[in-house]
Scaffold this motif. Sequence first.
Motif, short mmCIF file in Angstrom:
data_model
loop_
_atom_site.label_atom_id
_atom_site.label_comp_id
_atom_site.label_asym_id
_atom_site.label_seq_id
_atom_site.Cartn_x
_atom_site.Cartn_y
_atom_site.Cartn_z
N LEU A 139 0.84 -1.19 0.00
CA LEU A 139 0.00 0.00 0.00
C LEU A 139 0.88 1.24 0.00
O LEU A 139 1.86 1.33 0.73
CB LEU A 139 -0.92 0.01 1.22
CG LEU A 139 -2.00 -1.05 1.27
CD1 LEU A 139 -2.78 -0.93 2.57
CD2 LEU A 139 -2.93 -0.92 0.10
N LEU A 140 0.50 2.20 -0.82
CA LEU A 140 1.18 3.49 -0.83
C LEU A 140 0.50 4.40 0.19
O LEU A 140 -0.73 4.42 0.28
CB LEU A 140 1.12 4.11 -2.22
CG LEU A 140 1.83 3.33 -3.33
CD1 LEU A 140 1.58 3.99 -4.68
CD2 LEU A 140 3.31 3.25 -3.05
N ASP A 155 -0.59 17.92 -6.25
CA ASP A 155 -1.22 19.12 -6.82
C ASP A 155 -2.17 19.80 -5.83
O ASP A 155 -3.26 20.23 -6.19
CB ASP A 155 -1.96 18.78 -8.11
CG ASP A 155 -1.01 18.31 -9.19
OD1 ASP A 155 0.14 18.77 -9.21
OD2 ASP A 155 -1.43 17.48 -10.02
N GLY A 156 -1.80 19.85 -4.58
CA GLY A 156 -2.60 20.53 -3.57
C GLY A 156 -3.79 19.72 -3.06
O GLY A 156 -4.58 20.22 -2.28
N GLU A 157 -3.93 18.47 -3.47
CA GLU A 157 -5.02 17.63 -3.00
C GLU A 157 -4.44 16.38 -2.34
O GLU A 157 -3.43 15.84 -2.78
CB GLU A 157 -5.92 17.20 -4.17
CG GLU A 157 -6.69 18.36 -4.76
CD GLU A 157 -7.67 17.88 -5.83
OE1 GLU A 157 -8.02 16.68 -5.83
OE2 GLU A 157 -8.06 18.70 -6.65
N VAL A 158 -5.12 15.92 -1.30
CA VAL A 158 -4.69 14.72 -0.60
C VAL A 158 -5.22 13.51 -1.34
O VAL A 158 -6.42 13.37 -1.55
CB VAL A 158 -5.18 14.71 0.86
CG1 VAL A 158 -4.80 13.43 1.56
CG2 VAL A 158 -4.61 15.91 1.61
N VAL A 159 -4.31 12.65 -1.77
CA VAL A 159 -4.67 11.40 -2.44
C VAL A 159 -4.64 10.31 -1.36
O VAL A 159 -3.62 10.13 -0.71
CB VAL A 159 -3.69 11.07 -3.58
CG1 VAL A 159 -4.02 9.74 -4.22
CG2 VAL A 159 -3.66 12.20 -4.59
N PRO A 160 -5.75 9.58 -1.15
CA PRO A 160 -5.76 8.57 -0.09
C PRO A 160 -4.83 7.40 -0.40
O PRO A 160 -4.36 7.24 -1.53
CB PRO A 160 -7.23 8.11 -0.06
CG PRO A 160 -7.81 8.51 -1.35
CD PRO A 160 -7.01 9.68 -1.85
N SER A 161 -4.59 6.59 0.60
CA SER A 161 -3.73 5.42 0.39
C SER A 161 -4.39 4.50 -0.63
O SER A 161 -5.61 4.44 -0.76
CB SER A 161 -3.49 4.68 1.70
OG SER A 161 -4.70 4.16 2.18
N ARG A 162 -3.54 3.78 -1.37
CA ARG A 162 -4.03 2.92 -2.44
C ARG A 162 -3.04 1.79 -2.65
O ARG A 162 -1.87 1.90 -2.28
CB ARG A 162 -4.20 3.72 -3.73
CG ARG A 162 -2.91 4.36 -4.20
CD ARG A 162 -3.15 5.59 -5.06
NE ARG A 162 -1.91 6.20 -5.47
CZ ARG A 162 -1.18 7.01 -4.71
NH1 ARG A 162 -1.57 7.30 -3.49
NH2 ARG A 162 -0.07 7.55 -5.16
N SER A 177 -2.14 -0.17 -8.50
CA SER A 177 -3.00 0.78 -9.23
C SER A 177 -2.25 2.01 -9.70
O SER A 177 -2.82 2.84 -10.38
CB SER A 177 -4.17 1.20 -8.34
OG SER A 177 -3.68 1.96 -7.25
N VAL A 178 -0.97 2.13 -9.38
CA VAL A 178 -0.18 3.30 -9.78
C VAL A 178 0.45 3.01 -11.13
O VAL A 178 1.12 1.99 -11.33
CB VAL A 178 0.92 3.60 -8.74
CG1 VAL A 178 1.77 4.75 -9.19
CG2 VAL A 178 0.29 3.87 -7.40
#
Length: 99
Positions: free
Chosen positions: A77-78, A84-91, A95-96
Motif C-alpha cells: 500500500l502506498l 497538486d494541492g489535493e490529498v490522495v488517499p492510500s491505495r 494501481s499506480v
Amino acid sequence: MRVFLFAILPLLTPFLVYAAYVFLVRRRQAVSADGQRVPPGTTPTSWMVVLLIGVCLSGASLVYMKLERSHSPDTKLLPPALVDGEVVPSRPAESVPTD
C-alpha cells in the motif's frame, strides 16, 4: 457533530452502558419480593454475563476485521500523499501507473 461521534461518544459509551445496567438491576430488585437493595455486581452470575458479553464482542470484532479486509495481506500500500494541492488517499501499489 464529527467531534461528538469520534471523540466524545466513544469516551462516554462505557459509562452510559454501566448506567443502563445499574438502572435495570435496581429496577429488577425493586420488583423482587424481598425488596432488599444490594449493590449491582455483587452476584457472581452478573460478572460472568458481563465477561461472556465482552468475549463475544471481542470475537465478533476479530471476525469482522478478518472478513472486511479489502486487499490480500501481501499487497503493498502506498501512503496518503499530497498531489497538486489535493490529498490522495492510500491505495494499492498495483494501481499506480509506471512510466
